[in-house]
Scaffold this motif. Structure first.
Motif, short mmCIF file in Angstrom:
data_model
loop_
_atom_site.label_atom_id
_atom_site.label_comp_id
_atom_site.label_asym_id
_atom_site.label_seq_id
_atom_site.Cartn_x
_atom_site.Cartn_y
_atom_site.Cartn_z
N GLU A 49 0.90 -1.17 -0.07
CA GLU A 49 0.07 0.09 0.00
C GLU A 49 0.99 1.10 -0.03
N THR A 50 0.24 2.30 -0.28
CA THR A 50 0.91 3.69 -0.23
C THR A 50 0.19 4.45 0.68
N TYR A 51 0.94 5.24 1.31
CA TYR A 51 0.09 6.00 2.63
C TYR A 51 0.96 7.38 2.49
N ARG A 52 0.20 8.44 2.89
CA ARG A 52 0.96 9.86 3.30
C ARG A 52 1.43 9.48 4.69
N SER A 64 -7.88 -0.21 8.23
CA SER A 64 -8.12 -1.08 6.84
C SER A 64 -6.81 -1.86 6.55
N GLU A 113 -7.46 6.70 8.04
CA GLU A 113 -7.30 6.16 6.75
C GLU A 113 -6.52 6.97 5.77
N GLY A 114 -5.54 6.26 5.08
CA GLY A 114 -4.66 6.94 4.36
C GLY A 114 -3.54 7.35 4.75
N ARG A 115 -3.08 7.19 6.11
CA ARG A 115 -1.94 7.77 6.96
C ARG A 115 -1.31 6.84 7.42
N PHE A 168 4.37 10.85 0.35
CA PHE A 168 4.13 9.46 -0.04
C PHE A 168 5.10 8.29 0.33
#
Length: 351
Positions: free
Chosen positions: A28-31, A58, A96-98, A116
Motif C-alpha cells: 500500500e501507499t500512504y501519506r 483497513s 485512513e490513508g495515513r 507518500f
C-alpha cells in the motif's frame, strides 16, 4: 442454507473451494507523518523512540485476510529518494490513508511531513550479529551501555544497515548507526532472538595519548637501588639493612593542623634501597641476624659459690649462688601454726 460456504477458524466466510490469498502480499501507499503528529494526549516513548509504525485499521483487515505470519514486518520505501528501511507495527489506530513513523525513520528515508511512502510486508531472518556505532561520545558516559541498549531495542522489531536509530535515556537522545549485521540480506528481525552486539568507537572519539615519562624518572621508579652484595652475609643483617627506629610515625592534632614528623621519618620514607639477592653456598642458612651458638657444660660463666656463710642462708647445695632467699612480710596476724614457727626463728622475746 450455508451449503456453499465453509466457516474458517479466522472467522472469514469463504466460498467452497476458494483458498485464502496464500501467495499474495500486502502493498500500500500512504501519506507519511512523524509520530509526534498523532493526536495523543501523552508522550509515548515506544512510538517516538522505537522502531514500529502505526497503520490504519483497513491495513489490519487486509493483512488478516492474507494470513500474514507474526510478527508482521514491513519494508518502507521512499521511491523519490531511493531509500529503504524496515519496521514492525505497533498498532492499527491511524487515520485512513495515513501512516505514522518515528522521527528518526523519517530522517533516514529523507521524508517530509505528508509525503507518500510505499509499504509492503516482508519476511526477514532472525539476526545473530549486529555492529553499531554511537554518533556521539556522550554514549561513553552511560554506566551500563549493554543494559541500556537491551532495554531500548525492546521497542524495535527490525534492524537495517545504514539506519541511524534513536533512543532516549535519562532525558537525553542517543543516535546509533547500524554498520553490519548477520545474516546478510535486506534486514534482520530481532524479535525473540539471541543477538550478539559489537560496538565501534563513537564518532569524535580520540584515543588518549600515553604519557611518556623521562628516562631518568622511569629508571628511578622501575630500577630501585640495590643494597649489599650477593655474597656478603654481614651486609644483609637486619640491623644494617632495616635500621629499625621505634615510634617513627607522624602525629595528628585535634585542631586539624598537620604535625611535623619526628627526625628520621622522612629519610625512612624516602629510601628506596632494596636488599640484593643473597646467594649462599649449599648447606648454609641465613636467618637475617647473627646466630650465637649454645655453650656446653664445660663453659660456665656463672659466679663461683660464695665462701662466706650465714646472713641470708643458702638456697641449695650446689656451687652456684643461692636462689629465692628473700623473706616476706604480711600485714595480717599470723595463724597459730605459723605463729609457733615464727617465734622460734624470730628475735628473742622481751622479759
Amino acid at each position: 442454507m450455508f451449503g456453499d460456504y465453509d466457516y474458517e477458524d479466522t472467522h472469514h466466510i469463504l466460498p467452497r473451494g476458494a483458498l485464502p490469498h496464500q501467495g499474495s502480499s500486502f502493498s500500500e501507499t500512504y501519506r507519511c507523518y512523524s509520530a509526534a503528529m498523532m493526536q495523543t494526549m501523552t508522550e509515548r516513548p515506544e512510538l517516538l523512540y522505537g522502531g514500529k509504525i502505526v497503520l490504519p485499521n483497513s491495513a489490519f483487515v487486509k493483512l488478516s485476510s492474507l494470513h500474514i505470519s507474526w510478527p508482521m514486518l514491513f519494508q518502507l520505501t521512499n521511491a523519490a529518494q531511493d531509500r529503504t528501511s524496515h519496521s514492525g507495527v505497533l498498532e492499527f489506530t491511524a487515520e485512513e490513508g495515513r501512516v505514522y513513523v518515528p522521527q528518526w525513520m523519517m530522517q533516514t528515508l529523507l521524508l517530509e511531513e505528508g509525503q507518500f511512502i510505499d509499504i509492503k510486508n516482508v519476511e526477514l531472518p532472525l539476526g545473530t550479529f549486529v555492529k553499531i556505532q554511537p554518533q556521539s561520545v556522550d554514549f561513553l558516559e552511560i554506566t551500563d551501555p549493554k543494559a541500556v541498549l537491551e532495554q531500548a531495542l525492546r521497542n524495535f522489531s527490525t534492524l537495517t544497515v545504514g539506519d541511524i536509530i534513536s533512543f532516549k535515556y535519562n532525558d537525553k537522545l542517543y543516535d546509533i548507526l547500524v554498520l553490519e549485521k548477520k545474516p546478510e540480506g535486506q534486514g534482520i528481525s530481532i524479535v525473540e532472538t539471541d543477538l550478539e552486539v559489537d560496538f565501534a568507537p563513537p564518532v569524535g572519539y580520540v584515543e588518549p595519548t600515553p604519557m611518556h615519562r623521562p628516562a631518568s624518572a622511569a629508571a628511578a621508579v622501575n630500577q630501585p637501588n640495590l643494597k649489599g652484595s650477593t655474597t656478603s652475609i654481614k651486609e644483609h643483617t637486619v640491623a644494617e639493612d632495616i635500621a629499625f627506629k621505634p615510634f617513627a610515625g607522624s602525629g595528628q592534632k585535634l585542631s586539624g593542623k598537620k604535625h611535623g614528623a619526628p627526625d628520621g621519618t622522612a629519610s625512612l620514607a624516602d629510601t628506596t634501597n632494596v636488599p640484593a639477592a643473597l646467594r649462599l653456598p649449599p648447606g648454609k642458612l641465613f636467618f637475617g641476624y647473627p646466630v650465637v651458638p649454645v655453650k656446653g657444660k664445660g663453659h660456665s660463666d656463672t659466679e663461683p659459690p660464695s665462701s662466706s656463710g650465714g646472713g641470708g642462708g643458702s638456697g641449695g647445695s650446689g656451687g652456684g649462688p643461692p636462689a629465692f632467699t628473700g623473706a616476706g612480710q604480711t600485714l595480717k596476724a599470723a595463724r597459730r601454726g605459723a605463729a609457733g614457727s615464727s617465734s622460734t626463728s624470730g628475735s628473742p622475746s622481751r622479759k
